[in-house]
Enzyme design. Structure first.
Site, PDB file in Angstrom:
ATOM      1  N   CYS A 283      -5.834  14.029   6.492  1.00  0.00           N
ATOM      2  CA  CYS A 283      -5.382  14.007   5.098  1.00  0.00           C
ATOM      3  C   CYS A 283      -6.319  14.758   4.169  1.00  0.00           C
ATOM      4  CB  CYS A 283      -5.197  12.567   4.626  1.00  0.00           C
ATOM      5  SG  CYS A 283      -6.727  11.620   4.385  1.00  0.00           S
TER       6      CYS A 283
ATOM      7  N   LEU B 109      -4.171   4.582  -3.536  1.00  0.00           N
ATOM      8  CA  LEU B 109      -5.581   4.931  -3.577  1.00  0.00           C
ATOM      9  C   LEU B 109      -5.770   6.376  -4.029  1.00  0.00           C
ATOM     10  CD1 LEU B 109      -6.780   3.365  -0.203  1.00  0.00           C
ATOM     11  CD2 LEU B 109      -6.756   2.330  -2.484  1.00  0.00           C
TER      12      LEU B 109
ATOM     13  N   GLY C 159       3.242   0.840   5.493  1.00  0.00           N
ATOM     14  CA  GLY C 159       4.291   1.593   6.161  1.00  0.00           C
ATOM     15  C   GLY C 159       3.952   2.018   7.566  1.00  0.00           C
TER      16      GLY C 159
ATOM     17  N   CYS D 204     -10.718   5.251   8.294  1.00  0.00           N
ATOM     18  CA  CYS D 204     -10.114   4.950   6.999  1.00  0.00           C
ATOM     19  C   CYS D 204      -9.395   3.603   7.036  1.00  0.00           C
ATOM     20  CB  CYS D 204      -9.139   6.073   6.634  1.00  0.00           C
ATOM     21  SG  CYS D 204      -8.437   5.918   4.980  1.00  0.00           S
TER      22      CYS D 204
ATOM     23  N   SER E 215       5.981   4.179   3.120  1.00  0.00           N
ATOM     24  CA  SER E 215       5.515   3.107   2.241  1.00  0.00           C
ATOM     25  C   SER E 215       6.470   2.881   1.075  1.00  0.00           C
ATOM     26  CB  SER E 215       4.099   3.415   1.730  1.00  0.00           C
ATOM     27  OG  SER E 215       4.055   4.662   1.056  1.00  0.00           O
TER      28      SER E 215
ATOM     29  N   VAL F 250       7.569   8.593   2.336  1.00  0.00           N
ATOM     30  CA  VAL F 250       8.820   7.865   2.481  1.00  0.00           C
ATOM     31  C   VAL F 250       8.607   6.501   3.126  1.00  0.00           C
ATOM     32  CG1 VAL F 250       9.369   8.966   4.692  1.00  0.00           C
ATOM     33  CG2 VAL F 250      11.217   8.040   3.277  1.00  0.00           C
TER      34      VAL F 250
ATOM     35  N   ALA G 115       0.862  -1.180   0.000  1.00  0.00           N
ATOM     36  CA  ALA G 115       0.000   0.000   0.000  1.00  0.00           C
ATOM     37  C   ALA G 115       0.894   1.224   0.000  1.00  0.00           C
ATOM     38  CB  ALA G 115      -0.900  -0.012   1.232  1.00  0.00           C
ATOM     39  N   MET G 116       0.859   2.012  -1.067  1.00  0.00           N
ATOM     40  CA  MET G 116       1.789   3.124  -1.241  1.00  0.00           C
ATOM     41  C   MET G 116       1.052   4.457  -1.255  1.00  0.00           C
ATOM     42  SD  MET G 116       4.510   1.552  -3.967  1.00  0.00           S
ATOM     43  CE  MET G 116       5.664   2.894  -3.628  1.00  0.00           C
ATOM     44  N   SER G 117       1.369   5.293  -0.255  1.00  0.00           N
ATOM     45  CA  SER G 117       0.727   6.603  -0.149  1.00  0.00           C
ATOM     46  C   SER G 117       1.505   7.681  -0.873  1.00  0.00           C
ATOM     47  CB  SER G 117       0.604   6.999   1.328  1.00  0.00           C
ATOM     48  OG  SER G 117       1.890   7.192   1.886  1.00  0.00           O
TER      49      SER G 117
END
Length: 366
Positions: free
Chosen positions: A209, A45, A137, A113, A26, A24, A19-21
């Protein structure tokens, strides 16, 4: 450094979804996963409409962040997918956030979330891809003890994110991996530099966010205009002592913004009554709580009675007695607000948690 992903198959035969936001943390997880020799797929996402997303940076799942995630994946030579979850996020997180404030409660959107699109939906997608696990992460630890998977606080207390992950189920824990749980943030950034990731110096996201400017009241007023209606401020006996510009500007325990002079001691928001557009204020001792009722429980451990309870993300866990539906604090606790999460620990181990729905005041002498 030897970080394991606890794969059931040889790495060369495994597939890891990350899961990559775009941050740094993730990104380093993706790099560590790629080092194992497994097939790695990054998933980001899209939680805002594209026009808004381009304007937002330094938050989570924004336009720049999606670009950064793709750049990292290209650098690592791994696949990258973007999932449009805007409608799910608006319904499950943003609308509920606004509804909670409109009802006089103080929500924790990060927990909502994580329990929804971040874990439930992402895990489903990862399983559809035939993944062996979903790695994130988050700074928490996944510990296998006596054949059972447990969730523990992150090793670095300043980075621990377990409070926001209390809703993680046992089935989800079986599939999730948290490779940063033993690291301090400084080591994560060092690994990013060592790997040549462009996001190595990227600042951490701040605030909520979907409210990157920090003006949550402005968002709630746009979505629920009734929260901006002015009303009375009353004391504990119901006497009107002032007025306010809208309940959306206040939370339980707040002192700033009341602006009532001539009082013998400072006043705090003790209760919010949105149906009457009214704030109830009182001295600090009126904030003392002896019992909190908790609902929507997720339990990861065996039945526990003596627990350490954390009722705010930055609060220290305090001794409490749990009877299955309510917490009785060993000593009066302050700043306990309906809508917030109550999360239970036994030392480093997360036991479970839920949402505070009501409180009972402790009777303290004046």
């Amino acid at each position: 450094m030897n970080i394991h992903f606890d794969l059931d198959r040889p790495a060369a035969e495994s597939r890891i979804v990350v899961a990559m936001s775009g941050g740094v943390d993730s990104s380093v997880v993706a790099a560590l996963a790629a080092r194992t020799g497994a097939e790695v797929i990054g998933v980001t996402l899209q939680l805002y409409d594209h026009g808004e997303a381009v304007k937002r940076s330094g938050s989570c799942c924004a336009g720049q962040d999606i670009y950064d995630a793709k750049t990292v994946c290209d650098r690592l030579g791994i696949a990258h997918y973007v999932l449009d979850y805007e409608s799910r996020f608006r319904t499950g997180v943003i609308d509920r956030f606004a509804d909670e404030y409109a009802a006089g409660r103080t929500p924790v959107p990060c927990s909502l979330c994580n329990q929804g699109v971040k874990f439930t939906d992402l895990i489903g997608f990862a399983r559809e891809l035939g993944a062996d696990c979903l790695a994130t992460g988050h700074y928490v630890r996944r510990v296998v003890a006596a054949g059972r998977v447990e969730l523990w606080k992150g090793r670095d207390p300043s980075r621990d994110q377990s409070y926001f992950l209390y809703g993680t189920t046992r089935n989800q824990l079986d599939f999730l991996r948290f490779p940063l749980g033993d690291l301090p943030k400084s080591e994560t950034r060092r690994l990013a530099v060592e790997t040549g990731l462009a996001v190595a110096d990227k600042p951490d996201s701040q605030d909520i966010c979907f409210v990157p400017d920090g003006d949550y009241a402005g968002l709630v007023k746009r979505l629920r205009p009734q929260t901006a209606a002015p009303g009375d401020i009353v004391d504990l006996d119901g006497r009107v002592v002032g007025s306010h510009p809208g309940v959306v500007h206040y939370t339980i325990g707040q002192r700033r913004g009341i602006e009532i002079g001539g009082q013998p001691e400072p006043l705090y928001v003790v209760r919010i009554e949105p149906e009457h557009r009214r704030l109830v204020v009182g001295p600090r001792r009126a904030l003392a709580v002896s019992v909190a009722s908790v609902a929507e429980i997720n339990w990861l451990a065996e039945d526990q009675v003596a627990v350490e309870a954390k009722v705010r993300s930055l609060a220290r866990p305090v001794a409490a007695h749990w009877n299955g539906s309510s917490l009785r604090f060993a000593n009066p606790e302050y700043g306990v607000a309906p809508g917030q999460s109550a999360v239970f620990y036994e030392g480093e181990r997360l036991l479970g948690g839920g949402t505070i729905v009501s409180t009972e005041a402790a009777l303290l002498a004046a």
